[in-house]
Enzyme design. Structure first.
Site, PDB file in Angstrom:
ATOM      1  N   CYS A  88       5.457 -38.630 -44.464  1.00 50.18           N
ATOM      2  CA  CYS A  88       6.374 -38.409 -45.683  1.00 50.18           C
ATOM      3  C   CYS A  88       7.347 -39.433 -45.977  1.00 50.18           C
ATOM      4  O   CYS A  88       7.399 -39.641 -47.386  1.00 50.18           O
ATOM      5  CB  CYS A  88       7.423 -37.245 -45.139  1.00 50.18           C
ATOM      6  SG  CYS A  88       6.502 -35.603 -44.651  1.00 50.18           S
TER       7      CYS A  88
ATOM      8  N   ASP B 214       4.957 -31.225 -51.197  1.00 45.02           N
ATOM      9  CA  ASP B 214       4.681 -31.907 -49.990  1.00 45.02           C
ATOM     10  C   ASP B 214       3.531 -31.364 -49.333  1.00 45.02           C
ATOM     11  O   ASP B 214       3.460 -30.135 -48.876  1.00 45.02           O
ATOM     12  CB  ASP B 214       5.933 -31.341 -48.979  1.00 45.02           C
ATOM     13  CG  ASP B 214       6.037 -32.441 -47.795  1.00 45.02           C
ATOM     14  OD1 ASP B 214       5.091 -32.715 -47.281  1.00 45.02           O
ATOM     15  OD2 ASP B 214       7.227 -32.856 -47.563  1.00 45.02           O
TER      16      ASP B 214
ATOM     17  N   ASP C 286       3.447 -35.982 -51.803  1.00 45.49           N
ATOM     18  CA  ASP C 286       3.638 -37.233 -50.952  1.00 45.49           C
ATOM     19  C   ASP C 286       2.430 -37.716 -50.395  1.00 45.49           C
ATOM     20  O   ASP C 286       2.053 -38.809 -50.504  1.00 45.49           O
ATOM     21  CB  ASP C 286       4.849 -36.929 -50.048  1.00 45.49           C
ATOM     22  CG  ASP C 286       4.705 -35.830 -49.117  1.00 45.49           C
ATOM     23  OD1 ASP C 286       3.970 -34.946 -49.445  1.00 45.49           O
ATOM     24  OD2 ASP C 286       5.459 -35.693 -48.289  1.00 45.49           O
ATOM     25  N   HIS C 287       1.726 -36.735 -49.915  1.00 52.14           N
ATOM     26  CA  HIS C 287       0.255 -37.058 -48.985  1.00 52.14           C
ATOM     27  C   HIS C 287      -0.282 -35.586 -49.036  1.00 52.14           C
ATOM     28  O   HIS C 287       0.095 -34.501 -49.632  1.00 52.14           O
ATOM     29  CB  HIS C 287       0.657 -37.394 -47.804  1.00 52.14           C
ATOM     30  CG  HIS C 287       1.765 -36.586 -46.995  1.00 52.14           C
ATOM     31  ND1 HIS C 287       1.581 -35.508 -46.626  1.00 52.14           N
ATOM     32  CD2 HIS C 287       2.848 -36.893 -46.798  1.00 52.14           C
ATOM     33  CE1 HIS C 287       2.482 -34.882 -45.813  1.00 52.14           C
ATOM     34  NE2 HIS C 287       3.415 -35.893 -46.008  1.00 52.14           N
TER      35      HIS C 287
END
Length: 526
Positions: free
Chosen positions: A60, A20, A329-330
């Site tokens: 998210c 994450d 995710d990012h």
């Protein structure tokens, strides 16, 4: 449609790992000047690493929705943490169930349930941290956090609860160290990251001779920015690269109203990390470098945990039968442009790591390669389905990466990455109200990005656009969109973006045709 089928060996296993908030540059395998990630480097040496990999949206929940559905944000429309995901959409978990797998989730997908057909009192409507439909729950985030905190209490740690579990120790700071040097009160072996790795390994131990599909999600390096010893001290702040930014926040803010809004908010809030007393815009150079150094330390926590999972697979002989996917995710702004988090239009928010280790002999030609074409998070779903021999749903926007993994390339491939951001107000993020601060209606709070090798174009629904020449301005400092000399380039990028949106707009049934002989698929009939 599917590409080449994998060898029909048994068992076939999939370990789909997601972290994450991990910046793509933060791998020593791609040459980061400070961060060392030995376990992921070792995996990449036996895998295929995609250097130009981008999430198609943030934050998210939306990012994980695209990751699991293979859909651009403009098609799944779950654009904020808390925006319901339409239950009609398929996803990776539902698809692998069709071939007999029970996809198991340890961690979270931050999926907001479709409220239609549910009673208003349904607990699923009181959280955005729900699981993606189709997954068997090994342990979801809320239960995992509760179980981990309970485990800490059983081990004798004294603290009040979840609100204080990441509160750092109150210790004197050595010379040359800032606030984020302070470690957690729990030992590294008892961290949330290691607890997740323990859960996954225990689950794997009983499934050595069977097919399985595991989606494992690590929270780190998501804030709070704090980590246990020795990770807190791994990186000397003096060696940490300084953020890319203008000399002052005011000069930075002049680039665009949306950027100014974020900088203004970060100057008046501490929401990025509630336990950090620093102002995340005006903090000293030492504190800034120390915060980044701790972020790198959290990355090492996850790297070590991934190393444990891979070591287990090797020890049990499963490594040679397991498709391993590592991504996140990012990204994370990390102080660049005076911003933190993941909801800006800069590359740091969207550029993320992707490593895929395919055990088949057909993938030997791709081992150790670093692919320099644009790949997107929506490509993960079709890649896994293709490897499992499953048809890729017609509504999927992504494309299988197996041709690259096998050392080749498709006949045609995208020439840029595409990203979107829905920044309408999230009620629980008081202060980040773009609608009020900039004067926008909710449906105006959207941007889309076309990111090529040289030109990057950012289009807002109502705000001015941005254009960056990445060859001459790789740090995205100079907006050229209003420069008459670049009017032609703005027009070309806008046209390419329009063509992309027309080509990929919702089309689940578009290629089907009803005729006297029944349903015809235009793509097959050609």
């Amino acid at each position: 449609m599917s590409g080449p089928r994998p060898q029909q060996h048994q068992p076939r296993k999939v370990l789909f790992i997601s972290a994450d908030q991990w910046r793509a540059e933060c791998l020593s395998a791609v040459g980061h000047p400070v961060v060392k990630t030995p376990h992921l480097d070792a995996l990449a040496a036996e895998a295929t690493l995609f250097k130009r990999h981008y999430t198609v949206c943030a934050p998210c929940g939306p990012a994980r929705t695209s990751l699991n559905t293979g859909l651009y944000l403009m098609n799944h429309r779950s654009g904020r943490n808390g925006t319901p995901l339409d239950s009609r959409h398929g996803n990776l978990a539902k698809e692998v169930r069709k071939i007999g797998y029970e996809p198991t989730l340890f961690g979270y997908t931050d999926t907001s349930a479709d409220p239609r057909g549910r009673h208003p009192n349904d607990p699923a409507l009181r959280t955005y941290e729900g699981p993606m439909p189709g997954y068997h729950i090994g342990m979801i985030f809320q239960d995992y956090m509760t179980a981990w905190i309970t485990d800490l209490h059983h081990k004798g740690y004294a603290f009040s609860g979840r609100a204080d579990v990441y509160k750092p120790q109150d210790i004197p700071l050595p010379a040359g160290r800032g606030h984020c040097y302070k470690p957690t009160f729990f030992r590294a072996e008892d961290s949330d990251t290691n607890y997740m790795a323990d859960l996954v390994i225990d689950w794997l131990k009983g499934r050595t001779n069977t097919d399985w599909f595991m989606h494992c999600v690590f929270l780190r390096p998501h804030p709070p920015v704090v980590c246990p010893e020795p990770y807190n001290a791994l990186y000397d702040p003096a060696t940490v690269p300084f953020p890319k930014r203008r000399p002052t926040p005011a000069q930075e803010s002049a680039q665009h109203p949306y950027l100014k809004h974020w900088i203004d908010c970060l100057q008046t809030r501490k929401s990025y990390d509630e336990h950090n007393p620093n102002n995340f815009v005006t903090m000293s150079d030492l504190e800034l470098r120390q915060t980044r150094a701790c972020y790198y330390g959290m990355i090492n926590e996850v790297d070590d945990a991934v190393g444990r999972l891979v070591a287990h697979l090797k020890a049990t002989g499963e490594y040679d039968h397991t498709l391993i996917v590592f991504t996140c995710d990012h990204g994370e702004m990390g102080g660049d442009h005076y911003t933190w988090g993941k909801e800006l239009y800069f590359d740091q928010s969207f550029h993320i790591p992707l490593i895929i280790r395919d055990p088949r002999r057909e993938a030997d030609a791709g081992r150790g390669k670093q692919i320099d074409v644009f790949s997107e998070s929506i490509d993960i779903m079709p890649t896994i389905l293709d490897w499992l021999g499953q048809d890729i749903p017609s509504e999927c926007d992504g494309h299988s990466l197996l041709p690259f993994i096998e050392g080749g390339a498709p006949k045609t491939w995208r020439e840029e990455a595409h990203m979107e951001l829905d920044f309408r107000t999230t009620p629980n993020l008081e202060g980040f109200d773009a609608e009020q601060a900039i004067g926008l209606a909710p449906d105006d709070c959207q941007l889309a990005i076309l990111r090529g090798k040289r030109w990057k174009y950012v289009h807002f629904a109502t705000l001015p656009p941005l254009l960056f020449d990445l060859e001459n301005d790789p740090d995205e400092m100079e907006n050229l969109a209003a420069d008459p000399a670049h009017a032609g380039q703005v027009l070309e990028c806008a046209q390419r973006m329009l063509s992309w949106r027309m080509r990929y707009a919702e089309r689940t049934l578009t290629n089907l045709h009803l005729w006297r002989d029944g349903v015809i698929d235009r793509r097959v009939a050609r």
